[in-house]
Design a protein around this motif. Structure first.
Motif, PDB file in Angstrom:
ATOM      1  N   VAL A   7       4.476 -14.123 -26.954  1.00 32.14           N
ATOM      2  CA  VAL A   7       4.590 -14.657 -25.590  1.00 32.14           C
ATOM      3  C   VAL A   7       4.291 -13.508 -24.625  1.00 32.14           C
ATOM      4  O   VAL A   7       5.044 -12.530 -24.571  1.00 32.14           O
ATOM      5  N   GLY A  10       0.244  -9.134 -21.800  1.00 30.89           N
ATOM      6  CA  GLY A  10       0.195  -7.804 -21.189  1.00 30.89           C
ATOM      7  C   GLY A  10      -0.149  -6.780 -22.269  1.00 30.89           C
ATOM      8  O   GLY A  10      -0.566  -7.152 -23.374  1.00 30.89           O
ATOM      9  N   ASP A  46      -2.301   5.869 -17.134  1.00 28.25           N
ATOM     10  CA  ASP A  46      -2.720   6.998 -17.972  1.00 28.25           C
ATOM     11  C   ASP A  46      -2.195   6.754 -19.379  1.00 28.25           C
ATOM     12  O   ASP A  46      -1.012   6.468 -19.567  1.00 28.25           O
TER      13      ASP A  46
HETATM   14  C1  FAD Z   1       4.348   0.308  -9.840  1.00 20.86           C
HETATM   15  C2  FAD Z   1       4.296   0.510 -11.324  1.00 20.86           C
HETATM   16  C3  FAD Z   1       3.496   1.516 -11.859  1.00 20.86           C
HETATM   17  C4  FAD Z   1       3.461   1.732 -13.238  1.00 20.86           C
HETATM   18  N1  FAD Z   1       2.675   2.746 -13.734  1.00 20.86           N
HETATM   19  C5  FAD Z   1       2.657   2.964 -15.077  1.00 20.86           C
HETATM   20  C6  FAD Z   1       1.851   4.022 -15.633  1.00 20.86           C
HETATM   21  O1  FAD Z   1       1.137   4.746 -14.925  1.00 20.86           O
HETATM   22  N2  FAD Z   1       1.874   4.221 -16.978  1.00 20.86           N
HETATM   23  C7  FAD Z   1       2.634   3.436 -17.812  1.00 20.86           C
HETATM   24  O2  FAD Z   1       2.643   3.673 -19.028  1.00 20.86           O
HETATM   25  N3  FAD Z   1       3.401   2.423 -17.313  1.00 20.86           N
HETATM   26  C8  FAD Z   1       3.425   2.174 -15.986  1.00 20.86           C
HETATM   27  N4  FAD Z   1       4.189   1.166 -15.476  1.00 20.86           N
HETATM   28  C9  FAD Z   1       4.974   0.328 -16.398  1.00 20.86           C
HETATM   29  C10 FAD Z   1       4.094  -0.734 -17.026  1.00 20.86           C
HETATM   30  O3  FAD Z   1       3.471  -1.498 -16.025  1.00 20.86           O
HETATM   31  C11 FAD Z   1       4.914  -1.670 -17.915  1.00 20.86           C
HETATM   32  O4  FAD Z   1       5.826  -0.944 -18.687  1.00 20.86           O
HETATM   33  C12 FAD Z   1       3.968  -2.448 -18.834  1.00 20.86           C
HETATM   34  O5  FAD Z   1       3.081  -3.261 -18.098  1.00 20.86           O
HETATM   35  C13 FAD Z   1       4.779  -3.313 -19.807  1.00 20.86           C
HETATM   36  O6  FAD Z   1       3.899  -4.059 -20.599  1.00 20.86           O
HETATM   37  P1  FAD Z   1       4.383  -5.432 -21.245  1.00 20.86           P
HETATM   38  O7  FAD Z   1       3.206  -5.956 -21.981  1.00 20.86           O
HETATM   39  O8  FAD Z   1       5.658  -5.212 -21.948  1.00 20.86           O
HETATM   40  O9  FAD Z   1       4.747  -6.371 -20.003  1.00 20.86           O
HETATM   41  P2  FAD Z   1       3.809  -6.880 -18.773  1.00 20.86           P
HETATM   42  O10 FAD Z   1       2.728  -5.902 -18.475  1.00 20.86           O
HETATM   43  O11 FAD Z   1       4.755  -7.220 -17.681  1.00 20.86           O
HETATM   44  O12 FAD Z   1       3.147  -8.188 -19.345  1.00 20.86           O
HETATM   45  C14 FAD Z   1       3.908  -9.355 -19.534  1.00 20.86           C
HETATM   46  C15 FAD Z   1       2.956 -10.536 -19.643  1.00 20.86           C
HETATM   47  O13 FAD Z   1       3.736 -11.700 -19.954  1.00 20.86           O
HETATM   48  C16 FAD Z   1       3.368 -12.761 -19.105  1.00 20.86           C
HETATM   49  N5  FAD Z   1       4.554 -13.619 -18.961  1.00 20.86           N
HETATM   50  C17 FAD Z   1       5.668 -13.364 -18.254  1.00 20.86           C
HETATM   51  N6  FAD Z   1       6.542 -14.377 -18.367  1.00 20.86           N
HETATM   52  C18 FAD Z   1       5.963 -15.291 -19.168  1.00 20.86           C
HETATM   53  C19 FAD Z   1       6.387 -16.555 -19.657  1.00 20.86           C
HETATM   54  N7  FAD Z   1       7.561 -17.083 -19.318  1.00 20.86           N
HETATM   55  N8  FAD Z   1       5.540 -17.250 -20.471  1.00 20.86           N
HETATM   56  C20 FAD Z   1       4.325 -16.733 -20.820  1.00 20.86           C
HETATM   57  N9  FAD Z   1       3.884 -15.532 -20.368  1.00 20.86           N
HETATM   58  C21 FAD Z   1       4.697 -14.816 -19.563  1.00 20.86           C
HETATM   59  C22 FAD Z   1       2.941 -12.101 -17.808  1.00 20.86           C
HETATM   60  O14 FAD Z   1       2.094 -12.937 -17.056  1.00 20.86           O
HETATM   61  C23 FAD Z   1       2.225 -10.848 -18.346  1.00 20.86           C
HETATM   62  O15 FAD Z   1       0.876 -11.104 -18.629  1.00 20.86           O
HETATM   63  C24 FAD Z   1       4.231   0.910 -14.098  1.00 20.86           C
HETATM   64  C25 FAD Z   1       5.017  -0.114 -13.564  1.00 20.86           C
HETATM   65  C26 FAD Z   1       5.050  -0.319 -12.194  1.00 20.86           C
HETATM   66  C27 FAD Z   1       5.936  -1.418 -11.646  1.00 20.86           C
END
Ligand code: FAD
Length: 370
Positions: A7, A10, A46
């Motif tokens: 799910v 990202g 990065d």
């Molecule tokens: C301002 C900012 C700057 C950042 N800069 C950096 C950086 O330079 N380097 C770094 O390593 N990290 C950085 N981060 C952290 C990084 O963005 C996150 O840790 C990372 O995106 C997490 O990845 P993820 O796949 O776990 O979650 P996410 O990237 O949040 O992806 C989650 C996905 O799930 C989907 N989703 C959500 N809810 C549901 C649902 N109910 N049903 C189906 N789909 C759903 C969303 O649409 C999304 O596509 C930054 C964060 C912020 C806020």
């Protein structure tokens, strides 16, 4: 063969799916967004050699990443609020420790070759049972899988199936804005930001501007404040947010304020975190990766850890005869690593947006090569 769903599309979810797919294992990605273009993909990331790049290697995407990445984006300059340069670090020609890539480009790399990505699937809940789990969507669709991986980010809906933890406010609010086509439209600001990022630290506040691809610059104003700042401002009112940030940075050098004055869309983000060391009792059929498992302050680790979680969980599954045993062992390894990073980034946020700007600048000396 096991039926596996992830799910969230990202970094965590797509790395997981891509590594499984590389090994010929079917996987379904359920993503809330209606299409890859449904919203702006966000800024630049990065990817560290030992984290995000390792994950891309497991996905067979390291060469494509290197071709798309911007090693010059590792450059970092620190100014004081008056505009004086305190540090100016530029990467050497062969420096590849943390090259930058735009989030959208990274997502496209990971998406390529995935066969079963279901856009517009907003998962409302996941119900474990009988060793597997049922996914229920907001629109009433449901489907059963042997394993459901929650990679649905900070406000995960999958998390409730394994843990009662909810993110808490971290004491710092960001206001994010951006400049487009900066080299042509704001050449002075383009020079100020350089090839990478520029950061300025004041008392309990900071300003960071970072270059992405195509002349795009993201600007983050950071403020240690109780929740709800700026008070009496509609978070959708760009002019009011701009005015609040200019007020916050009153007295700072004019070019720094211009980064805010010329910003277009403004977004307020109250930073939230899960407890350091967040863990849960293993539940067969469901697990978490990335922010859903270990949301921490955005200090350059979250997306890296998300990618590596996804890639390592997929590898563990591919190499195991016992699906549940592989997931359980992975959760322990991921939890230990995430706990270390959560503690480190929490301490980093205290220093970067804190009472003593000198401690923020010193932190930079501890993490950057000289
Ligand atoms: C301002 C900012 C700057 C950042 N800069 C950096 C950086 O330079 N380097 C770094 O390593 N990290 C950085 N981060 C952290 C990084 O963005 C996150 O840790 C990372 O995106 C997490 O990845 P993820 O796949 O776990 O979650 P996410 O990237 O949040 O992806 C989650 C996905 O799930 C989907 N989703 C959500 N809810 C549901 C649902 N109910 N049903 C189906 N789909 C759903 C969303 O649409 C999304 O596509 C930054 C964060 C912020 C806020």
């Amino acid at each position: 063969m096991s039926r596996i769903a992830v799910v969230g599309g990202g970094p965590a979810g797509l790395a997981f799916a891509r590594v499984l797919a590389r090994h010929g294992r079917p996987v379904t990605v359920l993503e809330r967004d209606r299409s890859p273009a449904a919203r702006p993909p966000g800024g630049s990331l990065d990817l560290h050699a030992g984290l995000g790049q390792r994950a891309l290697e497991k996905a067979g995407l390291l060469a494509e990443f290197r071709a798309a990445a911007r090693p010059e984006g590792q450059a970092m300059r620190i100014l004081d609020p008056g505009g004086a340069v305190l540090r100016d670090w530029r990467p050497g020609p062969d420096e590849r420790a943390n090259p930058e890539i735009d989030r959208g480009r990274l997502r496209d790399l990971l998406l390529g070759g995935l066969e079963d990505v279901r856009w517009g699937w907003e998962v409302a809940e996941v119900v474990p049972g009988g060793g597997g789990a049922v996914v229920r969507c907001a629109d009433g669709r449901e489907e059963a899988f042997d394993l459901v991986v929650g990679a649905d980010g900070a406000w995960s809906r999958v998390r409730a199936a394994v843990s009662g933890a909810v993110p808490e406010y971290a004491g710092v609010t960001y206001v994010e804005t951006s400049l487009d086509d900066v080299d042509a439209r704001h050449p002075g600001l383009a020079r100020l930001v350089g090839d990478g990022a520029v950061a300025v630290y004041g008392v309990n506040r900071g300003l960071v501007a970072q270059r992405g691809g195509g002349g795009h610059v993201k600007v983050y104003a950071q403020y240690r404040t109780p929740q709800g700042w700026p008070a009496d401002v509609d978070p959708g009112d760009a002019d009011a947010l701009r005015a609040a940030v200019l007020d916050l940075l009153d007295g700072w050098a004019p070019p720094l304020l211009d980064l805010v004055r010329h910003g277009t869309a403004f977004v307020r983000r109250e930073l939230h975190v899960l407890p350091v060391g967040h863990a849960w009792a293993h539940v067969p059929g469901v697990t978490l990766v990335g922010d859903a498992a270990h949301l921490m302050p955005p200090l350059g680790a979250g997306a890296n850890l998300a990618l590596l979680d996804g890639a390592e969980l997929a590898e563990a599954i591919v190499g195991a005869g016992d699906l549940d045993g592989a997931v359980r062992a992975f959760e322990e390894r991921m939890g230990a690593r995430a706990g270390r990073w959560a503690a480190r980034t929490a301490a980093g946020l205290e220093r970067l947006v804190g009472a003593d700007p000198a401690r923020a600048v010193a932190l930079f000396d501890e993490v950057q090569p000289s």
